[in-house]
Design a protein around this motif. Structure first.
Motif, PDB file in Angstrom:
ATOM      1  N   GLN A 191    -102.081  80.309 -15.460  1.00 39.66           N
ATOM      2  CA  GLN A 191    -102.288  79.382 -14.345  1.00 39.66           C
ATOM      3  C   GLN A 191    -103.538  78.543 -14.581  1.00 39.66           C
ATOM      4  OE1 GLN A 191    -102.387  82.121 -11.061  1.00 39.66           O
ATOM      5  NE2 GLN A 191    -100.244  82.696 -11.314  1.00 39.66           N
ATOM      6  N   GLU A 192    -104.576  79.157 -15.114  1.00 42.22           N
ATOM      7  CA  GLU A 192    -105.807  78.431 -15.414  1.00 42.22           C
ATOM      8  C   GLU A 192    -105.559  77.331 -16.439  1.00 42.22           C
ATOM      9  OE1 GLU A 192    -110.281  79.799 -16.423  1.00 42.22           O
ATOM     10  OE2 GLU A 192    -108.799  80.458 -17.899  1.00 42.22           O
ATOM     11  N   ILE A 193    -104.793  77.643 -17.481  1.00 40.58           N
ATOM     12  CA  ILE A 193    -104.482  76.650 -18.507  1.00 40.58           C
ATOM     13  C   ILE A 193    -103.679  75.496 -17.922  1.00 40.58           C
ATOM     14  CG2 ILE A 193    -103.211  76.241 -20.646  1.00 40.58           C
ATOM     15  CD1 ILE A 193    -103.839  79.150 -21.432  1.00 40.58           C
ATOM     16  N   ALA A 194    -102.620  75.841 -17.210  1.00 43.01           N
ATOM     17  CA  ALA A 194    -101.724  74.812 -16.674  1.00 43.01           C
ATOM     18  C   ALA A 194    -102.441  73.883 -15.703  1.00 43.01           C
ATOM     19  CB  ALA A 194    -100.535  75.475 -15.990  1.00 43.01           C
ATOM     20  N   ALA A 195    -103.393  74.419 -14.972  1.00 41.31           N
ATOM     21  CA  ALA A 195    -104.113  73.607 -13.989  1.00 41.31           C
ATOM     22  C   ALA A 195    -104.989  72.550 -14.640  1.00 41.31           C
ATOM     23  CB  ALA A 195    -104.967  74.509 -13.096  1.00 41.31           C
ATOM     24  N   GLU A 196    -105.367  72.762 -15.896  1.00 43.09           N
ATOM     25  CA  GLU A 196    -106.288  71.851 -16.573  1.00 43.09           C
ATOM     26  C   GLU A 196    -105.604  70.833 -17.467  1.00 43.09           C
ATOM     27  OE1 GLU A 196    -109.556  71.621 -16.060  1.00 43.09           O
ATOM     28  OE2 GLU A 196    -109.318  73.145 -14.498  1.00 43.09           O
ATOM     29  N   ILE A 197    -104.302  71.010 -17.738  1.00 42.54           N
ATOM     30  CA  ILE A 197    -103.572  70.092 -18.610  1.00 42.54           C
ATOM     31  C   ILE A 197    -102.671  69.214 -17.745  1.00 42.54           C
ATOM     32  CG2 ILE A 197    -101.941  69.875 -20.520  1.00 42.54           C
ATOM     33  CD1 ILE A 197    -102.852  72.610 -21.499  1.00 42.54           C
ATOM     34  N   ALA A 198    -102.897  67.938 -17.779  1.00 41.40           N
ATOM     35  CA  ALA A 198    -102.132  67.012 -16.939  1.00 41.40           C
ATOM     36  C   ALA A 198    -100.640  67.112 -17.225  1.00 41.40           C
ATOM     37  CB  ALA A 198    -102.611  65.585 -17.169  1.00 41.40           C
ATOM     38  N   GLY A 199     -99.855  67.338 -16.179  1.00 36.79           N
ATOM     39  CA  GLY A 199     -98.409  67.374 -16.321  1.00 36.79           C
ATOM     40  C   GLY A 199     -97.846  68.650 -16.904  1.00 36.79           C
ATOM     41  N   ALA A 200     -98.671  69.655 -17.142  1.00 36.72           N
ATOM     42  CA  ALA A 200     -98.185  70.911 -17.732  1.00 36.72           C
ATOM     43  C   ALA A 200     -97.206  71.597 -16.792  1.00 36.72           C
ATOM     44  CB  ALA A 200     -99.344  71.840 -18.046  1.00 36.72           C
ATOM     45  N   GLU A 201     -96.163  72.187 -17.379  1.00 31.18           N
ATOM     46  CA  GLU A 201     -95.195  72.969 -16.602  1.00 31.18           C
ATOM     47  C   GLU A 201     -95.486  74.442 -16.797  1.00 31.18           C
ATOM     48  OE1 GLU A 201     -90.388  73.702 -16.038  1.00 31.18           O
ATOM     49  OE2 GLU A 201     -91.120  72.632 -17.802  1.00 31.18           O
ATOM     50  N   LEU A 202     -95.645  75.170 -15.702  1.00 29.10           N
ATOM     51  CA  LEU A 202     -95.902  76.609 -15.743  1.00 29.10           C
ATOM     52  C   LEU A 202     -94.616  77.354 -15.433  1.00 29.10           C
ATOM     53  CD1 LEU A 202     -97.888  79.010 -15.924  1.00 29.10           C
ATOM     54  CD2 LEU A 202     -98.313  78.691 -13.475  1.00 29.10           C
TER      55      LEU A 202
END
Length: 230
Positions: A191-202
């Protein structure tokens, strides 16, 4: 035309890690499994992979493979078309984890390498898979990788940098996936990673532990299919 797909294994893992998750993609991809057994730094693993990878490629890494994927994004972001980070973290080891890794290396040097111990296996797969044929395959995979590669890989993992400051620079379609019962890299880290990458799908893989590509291959394959289509 098939998409070039570079796959980065985790600690004590080989091509078996990816087999069942890639098979459903069929001719849509041209997969290459990187060799992460030869080097004792994440930077060197990334450089070795880049030296043999296609000019442009989609990139997927699980656990340690995720650390290498993030390093590739620092070394040659222009070559990566898509990024998938599975069951991994952008954080460096804390003091407790470093001490545990060092102790593990020392114990192996003094004793006999047995691959994945029963204690470690319980952290790698969901509880319902302990004692199954899949667990036996994880054990066999670790034995194939072997002691010397394990020591190099653990050394590389201990020396990795904090990747969090660079997450915001990633500008390719990104999939972040994690097993919902992953103990080693819990969902909060994804969740931490996805929150920092624009447009990332978790995507969370239900009933899977740390080795989602082996434990939930159909769900991972579907997530990869959607990701590659972005």
């Amino acid at each position: 035309m098939a998409q070039e797909l570079v796959l980065l294994p985790g600690l004590l893992c080989d091509a078996r890690l990816w087999r069942d998750a890639i098979a459903p993609l069929g001719d849509a991809v041209c997969p290459m499994i990187a060799d992460l057994t030869q080097d004792d730094s994440i930077a060197a693993m990334a450089a070795r992979t880049l030296a043999v990878a296609p000019t442009r490629f989609a990139l997927a890494g699980l656990s340690m493979g995720g650390y290498v994927a993030l390093e590739i994004m620092r070394q040659a972001p222009e070559r990566v078309t898509h990024l998938a980070l599975l069951d991994t973290t952008a954080q460096p080891d804390d003091a407790a984890r470093l001490a545990k890794r060092r102790a593990g290396i020392e114990s192996i040097k003094l004793g006999r390498f047995i691959g994945v111990s029963q204690a470690l296996l319980a952290n790698l797969v969901a509880p319902q898979r302990l004692g199954t044929s899949l667990a036996a395959e994880v054990q066999a995979m670790s034995e194939r990788v072997g002691q010397e590669a394990y020591i190099r890989q653990q050394t590389a993992i201990m020396g990795r940098i904090d990747s969090r400051p660079a997450l915001g620079t990633i500008a390719v379609p990104t999939l972040v996936g994690v097993g919902d019962v992953d103990i080693l890299t819990p969902p909060a880290l994804s969740q931490e990673i996805a929150a920092e990458i624009a447009g990332a799908e978790l995507v969370t893989f239900e009933g899977s532990g740390h080795l989602s590509t082996m434990e939930a291959p159909e769900a991972v394959a579907e997530a990869l299919r959607v990701w590659l289509g972005r």
